[in-house]
Each structure stands twice: as structure tokens, then as C-alpha cells.
Motif scaffolding. Structure first.
Motif, PDB file in Angstrom:
ATOM      1  N   UNK A 190     -58.475 -22.968 101.750  1.00 17.85           N
ATOM      2  CA  UNK A 190     -58.644 -22.857 103.191  1.00 17.85           C
ATOM      3  C   UNK A 190     -57.428 -23.389 103.941  1.00 17.85           C
ATOM      4  N   UNK A 191     -56.783 -24.422 103.364  1.00 16.71           N
ATOM      5  CA  UNK A 191     -55.636 -25.036 104.042  1.00 16.71           C
ATOM      6  C   UNK A 191     -54.357 -24.245 103.840  1.00 16.71           C
ATOM      7  N   UNK A 192     -54.232 -23.569 102.711  1.00 20.75           N
ATOM      8  CA  UNK A 192     -52.988 -22.856 102.417  1.00 20.75           C
ATOM      9  C   UNK A 192     -53.264 -21.373 102.219  1.00 20.75           C
ATOM     10  N   UNK A 193     -52.631 -20.573 103.016  1.00 22.47           N
ATOM     11  CA  UNK A 193     -52.766 -19.133 102.896  1.00 22.47           C
ATOM     12  C   UNK A 193     -51.383 -18.493 102.963  1.00 22.47           C
ATOM     13  N   UNK A 194     -51.176 -17.539 102.083  1.00 24.03           N
ATOM     14  CA  UNK A 194     -49.907 -16.815 102.107  1.00 24.03           C
ATOM     15  C   UNK A 194     -49.804 -15.981 103.374  1.00 24.03           C
ATOM     16  N   UNK A 195     -48.672 -16.072 104.037  1.00 21.72           N
ATOM     17  CA  UNK A 195     -48.444 -15.269 105.224  1.00 21.72           C
ATOM     18  C   UNK A 195     -47.743 -13.971 104.830  1.00 21.72           C
ATOM     19  N   UNK A 196     -47.633 -13.084 105.802  1.00 20.87           N
ATOM     20  CA  UNK A 196     -46.954 -11.815 105.565  1.00 20.87           C
ATOM     21  C   UNK A 196     -45.490 -12.043 105.169  1.00 20.87           C
ATOM     22  N   UNK A 197     -44.842 -12.992 105.823  1.00 23.90           N
ATOM     23  CA  UNK A 197     -43.436 -13.278 105.509  1.00 23.90           C
ATOM     24  C   UNK A 197     -43.282 -13.844 104.101  1.00 23.90           C
ATOM     25  N   UNK A 198     -44.261 -14.639 103.638  1.00 19.06           N
ATOM     26  CA  UNK A 198     -44.214 -15.183 102.279  1.00 19.06           C
ATOM     27  C   UNK A 198     -44.250 -14.060 101.251  1.00 19.06           C
ATOM     28  N   UNK A 199     -45.155 -13.136 101.443  1.00 20.40           N
ATOM     29  CA  UNK A 199     -45.314 -12.034 100.490  1.00 20.40           C
ATOM     30  C   UNK A 199     -44.064 -11.159 100.467  1.00 20.40           C
ATOM     31  N   UNK A 200     -43.556 -10.835 101.649  1.00 26.06           N
ATOM     32  CA  UNK A 200     -42.371  -9.968 101.726  1.00 26.06           C
ATOM     33  C   UNK A 200     -41.156 -10.651 101.105  1.00 26.06           C
ATOM     34  N   UNK A 201     -40.985 -11.949 101.360  1.00 26.98           N
ATOM     35  CA  UNK A 201     -39.836 -12.665 100.800  1.00 26.98           C
ATOM     36  C   UNK A 201     -39.883 -12.709  99.278  1.00 26.98           C
ATOM     37  N   UNK A 202     -41.079 -12.685  98.696  1.00 32.05           N
ATOM     38  CA  UNK A 202     -41.220 -12.733  97.235  1.00 32.05           C
ATOM     39  C   UNK A 202     -40.710 -11.451  96.569  1.00 32.05           C
ATOM     40  N   UNK A 203     -40.593 -10.375  97.346  1.00 31.90           N
ATOM     41  CA  UNK A 203     -40.107  -9.107  96.787  1.00 31.90           C
ATOM     42  C   UNK A 203     -38.677  -9.252  96.274  1.00 31.90           C
ATOM     43  N   UNK A 204     -37.852  -9.984  97.009  1.00 34.15           N
ATOM     44  CA  UNK A 204     -36.443 -10.115  96.668  1.00 34.15           C
ATOM     45  C   UNK A 204     -36.233 -10.745  95.289  1.00 34.15           C
ATOM     46  N   UNK A 205     -36.750 -11.966  95.020  1.00 38.40           N
ATOM     47  CA  UNK A 205     -36.557 -12.532  93.671  1.00 38.40           C
ATOM     48  C   UNK A 205     -37.205 -11.704  92.573  1.00 38.40           C
ATOM     49  N   UNK A 206     -38.295 -11.014  92.899  1.00 37.05           N
ATOM     50  CA  UNK A 206     -38.944 -10.154  91.889  1.00 37.05           C
ATOM     51  C   UNK A 206     -38.037  -8.998  91.488  1.00 37.05           C
ATOM     52  N   UNK A 207     -37.397  -8.364  92.476  1.00 40.42           N
ATOM     53  CA  UNK A 207     -36.472  -7.257  92.192  1.00 40.42           C
ATOM     54  C   UNK A 207     -35.299  -7.758  91.360  1.00 40.42           C
ATOM     55  N   UNK A 208     -34.772  -8.934  91.715  1.00 35.66           N
ATOM     56  CA  UNK A 208     -33.657  -9.517  90.949  1.00 35.66           C
ATOM     57  C   UNK A 208     -34.091  -9.803  89.521  1.00 35.66           C
ATOM     58  N   UNK A 209     -35.264 -10.430  89.362  1.00 37.94           N
ATOM     59  CA  UNK A 209     -35.755 -10.776  88.028  1.00 37.94           C
ATOM     60  C   UNK A 209     -35.950  -9.561  87.142  1.00 37.94           C
ATOM     61  N   UNK A 210     -36.524  -8.518  87.699  1.00 41.84           N
ATOM     62  CA  UNK A 210     -36.739  -7.277  86.936  1.00 41.84           C
ATOM     63  C   UNK A 210     -35.409  -6.696  86.481  1.00 41.84           C
ATOM     64  N   UNK A 211     -34.408  -6.705  87.365  1.00 46.10           N
ATOM     65  CA  UNK A 211     -33.115  -6.124  87.019  1.00 46.10           C
ATOM     66  C   UNK A 211     -32.324  -6.986  86.042  1.00 46.10           C
ATOM     67  N   UNK A 212     -32.555  -8.288  86.061  1.00 53.64           N
ATOM     68  CA  UNK A 212     -31.926  -9.154  85.050  1.00 53.64           C
ATOM     69  C   UNK A 212     -32.492  -8.838  83.672  1.00 53.64           C
ATOM     70  N   UNK A 213     -33.808  -8.679  83.599  1.00 55.41           N
ATOM     71  CA  UNK A 213     -34.457  -8.341  82.317  1.00 55.41           C
ATOM     72  C   UNK A 213     -34.007  -6.971  81.839  1.00 55.41           C
TER      73      UNK A 213
END
Length: 473
Positions: free
Chosen positions: A52-75
Motif C-alpha cells: 500500500x505504501x509503495x506503488x510503481x509509477x508510470x515513470x518507474x515502469x517506463x524507465x525500466x525499459x532502458x536497462x532491460x533493452x541494454x541487458x538483452x543486447x549484452x546477452x
């Protein structure tokens, strides 16, 4: 929560990161320190934060896309070099700390800005002293720098740059530009007695930036600052939280700040008339004049050929004139190449590699493998983040990462016109300036690929999305 202190920790890390190379301190210790802090934040998050105290915001979810794309391309690429791993760790940690930060008090934001401006001031002071006491400053700095930093500075000083920290003159210039941006945006809010002092400090930072002679950071930093100032002026004019007196004060302060930066530039030019920026202007003018002259010559030649094409005399004349045309074209290409410091070759390599695998690219870190083929032994990247993204992540990765940063940029602009208090207004403009500067810097350098830029972007996102709003200001 200790997570709210993360913005200050990130600022300390990026400000003091030059210590790891300049004083022979292992960078592993710095990363370890940052990772330990991130671990503490994560542990406390699991222990004390309920759903209840911590909820992911829209900006949190969108920002996570960047490291995910980098991680996938490193692999995908299978490149696990020290450089790629170091970058990946910094990216993951900085984005995690941004996401886990909830509401950051304005006092911490203030100290964060102080840290960034302070390190910019230290870099500026040493570079200004170098102008007037070059041998003294060199011997002093070189006596405490590591051997690799001394070797690096010897090389870039010979090329016309200033004193570099962290074995990266780009990092040194970026930190000074960040200091100028923070001061420029924050000064109109300060009390009148402090404004004069801050404007003088801006002058010295701007002068030192010219001493470094990093043309890209100077020009792009100026454009980013101008765009931010325009948005500041427009939003100030429309905002209801400003009185007529406040608006006049804002306008006057911004005008004085711009004049101060311009005076700093011309002061440096007066002291050092043979600087790299003046040389660049001369080269651009020469290229433009030469291209114009060649176009005129070609038009005249075509007219003469049409009128006298049946006579052998004119055919001979056309043949004789064709050779100088090829020579002049080569001369223009050489001038353009020298203007870009070898970047054009790297850009062509990145573009050709993109054409080989246009959909998904070659994988993160691929360009560092082919960069030595350019003939520049110091080149490790394409010096254009957009071309290198296309090369390494293809159209898919480029669109995904591009959409993330486009969202950040649009959010900063929209927020600048909608915030209801002065503190948040200034924080939003600082974030906007950092995002604009990074995106602009990406045209001539690989801003998105440098770890220190990841820290600065995380700080910008905290300023934009995580700072605590005060309705009573």
C-alpha cells in the motif's frame, strides 16, 4: 527511509568519481560502495514498505525499459568485457535507486546541487589557474595524479585542451556545464544579495569551460541552456504563482546571466585568440565559401559548355577545369574530416554496420570491436549515440530507448508549465536542462554510453518525478 538520500549519494559518486583514476584508486571500490548502498535500500524496501505504501509509477515502469533493452543486447552480443560490465552495473544501480526513491526532501535536493556545483568549481579553478600559471599547475597536478592520468593529460594538453579529471576531458567539461546550468536556473529564485555572487561564479565556470576547449559541450550546453531559458521565461509569464515584480526580477536576472556567459566567452577569446572554437568558425567559413565558389564555377562551366560544346577548344578547357574541381572537392572533404576530429569515419562505420543488421543490430558493445578499424587507436565508440544505437540495437532497440527518453523530455516540458510552487519549478527546469544536454551531446558523443551520464540522468529523474511538493510555498 534511507532511499530518499540516494540522490545525494549519486551526486557524491559522480562528483568524486575522478578520484578512482586520478589517484590510482580502484574503480571497483567506488562501484562496491554504490552497490552496498543500493543493497541497503533494497533490503529496507523489503522490510518496511508494504504494497500500500509503495506503488510503481508510470515513470518507474517506463524507465525500466532502458536497462532491460541494454541487458538483452549484452546477452545477445556475448560481450562481457570490463567496460560493458562496469557500465551495466552503474546503469542498473542508478535506475534502481531512482525507482526506489519515493519522496525526496528539498533539503537533500539542495545539497545535491551544492555537491555538483562544488566539483564544477574545483575543476574550473584549476583550469583557470592553468591559463595564467601553466607550468606551475602542470607540475603540481602531475605530482599527485596517477601515471596514466599524467600521460592522458600530456596528450590532450598537446592537442589544445585543458586539464582533465578522471582521465576524461569530456567528463570534466560535462560537470562544468552541469554546474553552469544549475546556477543559471537556480539564481533567479535566490535572494537578491546572493544573486551577484552566483552570477560571478557562473562567469568563472563559463570561462573555465572555454579553457577546456571542448567545442561540443560548449555549443550544445549553450543551446540546451537557451532552450531551458526560453521555457523558463514562457512558463514564468503564464504562471499564477509569480507576481509582476517576481516576473521582472526573473527576466532581468536571466538577461544578466546570459550576458555574463557571453562576456566570459569573449574574455577567453581575447586572452587566447587562437583557440579551437575560433579555428572551427574559420574552417566552417572556409568550407562554406569554397562550396559556394565551386557551385558558381560549375554553373559557369556548364553555361560555357552549352554555348561552345561543338568546339574542341572548349572541350579542352572543360577537361582542364575538371581536374581542379576534383582537387577542391578533396580539400573540402579533408577540412570537414578535420573539423569532426575523425568522427565522420566512425559515423560511416556505424551506419554501414547498422545496414548489415537493421532490425535488431549487432548487440551492445559491438562497435568497440570495430572502432580500431577507423585508424584512431583511442576510439572506442561512434561518437554519436544515435548511430551507435542503430548499429548495436537496430531499429527495434532504437525506438524502445528513444521512446523512453522522449517520454522524459516531454514530461519535463509539460511539468515546467504545470507545477504550482517555486521549488518544484526550479527542480523541473534543472531536470529538463540535464535531459536536453544529454540528448544534444549524443549527436557528437556517446552520452548514453558513459556511466557518469547514467548517474546524472538518474538525478534528473529524481528531480523530475520524486521530489516532495510543498503546497504552502
Amino acid at each position: 527511509m534511507i532511499a530518499k538520500f540516494s540522490v545525494f549519494i549519486l551526486a557524491l559518486y559522480v562528483a568524486l568519481s575522478f578520484i578512482f583514476s586520478d589517484f590510482s584508486v580502484s574503480a571497483v571500490l567506488g562501484v562496491l560502495w554504490l552497490c552496498i548502498w543500493c543493497g541497503l535500500v533494497i533490503i529496507q524496501g523489503f522490510l518496511k514498505i508494504s504494497k500500500e505504501q509503495y506503488q510503481l509509477t508510470k515513470s518507474d515502469v517506463i524507465s525500466a525499459v532502458f536497462p532491460c533493452v541494454v541487458g538483452i543486447n549484452v546477452i545477445r552480443s556475448g560481450i562481457f568485457s570490463r567496460t560493458v560490465m562496469y557500465y551495466g552495473i552503474i546503469l542498473a544501480v542508478s535506475m534502481l535507486l531512482y525507482i526506489l526513491s519515493q519522496e525526496v526532501p528539498n533539503k537533500l535536493i539542495f545539497f545535491t546541487k551544492v555537491v555538483l556545483v562544488s566539483v564544477a568549481t574545483v575543476f574550473a579553478i584549476i583550469n583557470i589557474l592553468y591559463v595564467f600559471f601553466p607550468e606551475t599547475i602542470k607540475s603540481t597536478i602531475f605530482s599527485i595524479f596517477s601515471s596514466t592520468s599524467v600521460e592522458y593529460n600530456e596528450r590532450i594538453l598537446g592537442e589544445g585542451y585543458g586539464i582533465a579529471f578522471g582521465e576524461d576531458v569530456g567528463y570534466t567539461a560535462v560537470m562544468i556545464v552541469v554546474g553552469i546550468g544549475i546556477l543559471f536556473i537556480s539564481t533567479p529564485k535566490c535572494i537578491v544579495k546572493m544573486r551577484g555572487l552566483l552570477i560571478v561564479l557562473q562567469f568563472f565556470l563559463a570561462f573555465a569551460l572555454n579553457v577546456l576547449q571542448r567545442r561540443g559541450e560548449i555549443l550544445i550546453g549553450a543551446v540546451a541552456l537557451a532552450v531551458t531559458a526560453v521555457i523558463m521565461l514562457i512558463s514564468t509569464k503564464k504562471a499564477k504563482m509569480f507576481s509582476a515584480h517576481d516576473k521582472r526580477s526573473f527576466y532581468a536576472t536571466i538577461l544578466i546571466e546570459f550576458l555574463c556567459i557571453i562576456v566570459a566567452f569573449f574574455s577567453f577569446v581575447a586572452i587566447n585568440p587562437n583557440n579551437r572554437i575560433v579555428e572551427m568558425n574559420k574552417t566552417v567559413t572556409e568550407i562554406a565559401n569554397q562550396v559556394t565558389d565551386e557551385s558558381t564555377d560549375i554553373e559557369l562551366e556548364n553555361k560555357n559548355s552549352i554555348i561552345d560544346e561543338e568546339t574542341s577548344q572548349n572541350e579542352s578547357f572543360a577537361t582542364e577545369e575538371a581536374q581542379p574541381e576534383e582537387n577542391s572537392e578533396t580539400s573540402v572533404n579533408e577540412k570537414i574530416e578535420s573539423l569532426g576530429n575523425g568522427r565522420i569515419i566512425l559515423w560511416k562505420m556505424a551506419w554501414n554496420a547498422f545496414l548489415e543488421k537493421p532490425i535488431f543490430g549487432h548487440g551492445w558493445g559491438f562497435f568497440s570491436r570495430i572502432a580500431p578499424e577507423s585508424g584512431n587507436t583511442h576510439a572506442t565508440n561512434a561518437h554519436c549515440v544515435y548511430l551507435q544505437l542503430l548499429c548495436e540495437t537496430g531499429i527495434v532497440g532504437f525506438l524502445l530507448i528513444g521512446s523512453v527518453f522522449l517520454y522524459f523530455l516531454v514530461s519535463a516540458i509539460v511539468r515546467a508549465f504545470s507545477v504550482g510552487n517555486m521549488t518544484q519549478f526550479i527542480n523541473t527546469l534543472v531536470a529538463l536542462f540535464l535531459i536536453l544536454f544529454m540528448l544534444g551531446e549524443g549527436v557528437v558523443d556517446n552520452s548514453l554510453y558513459y556511466p557518469y551520464w547514467m548517474i546524472l540522468i538518474s538525478i534528473a529523474l529524481i528531480l523530475l518525478f520524486k521530489t516532495k511538493e510543498k503546497t504552502n510555498e
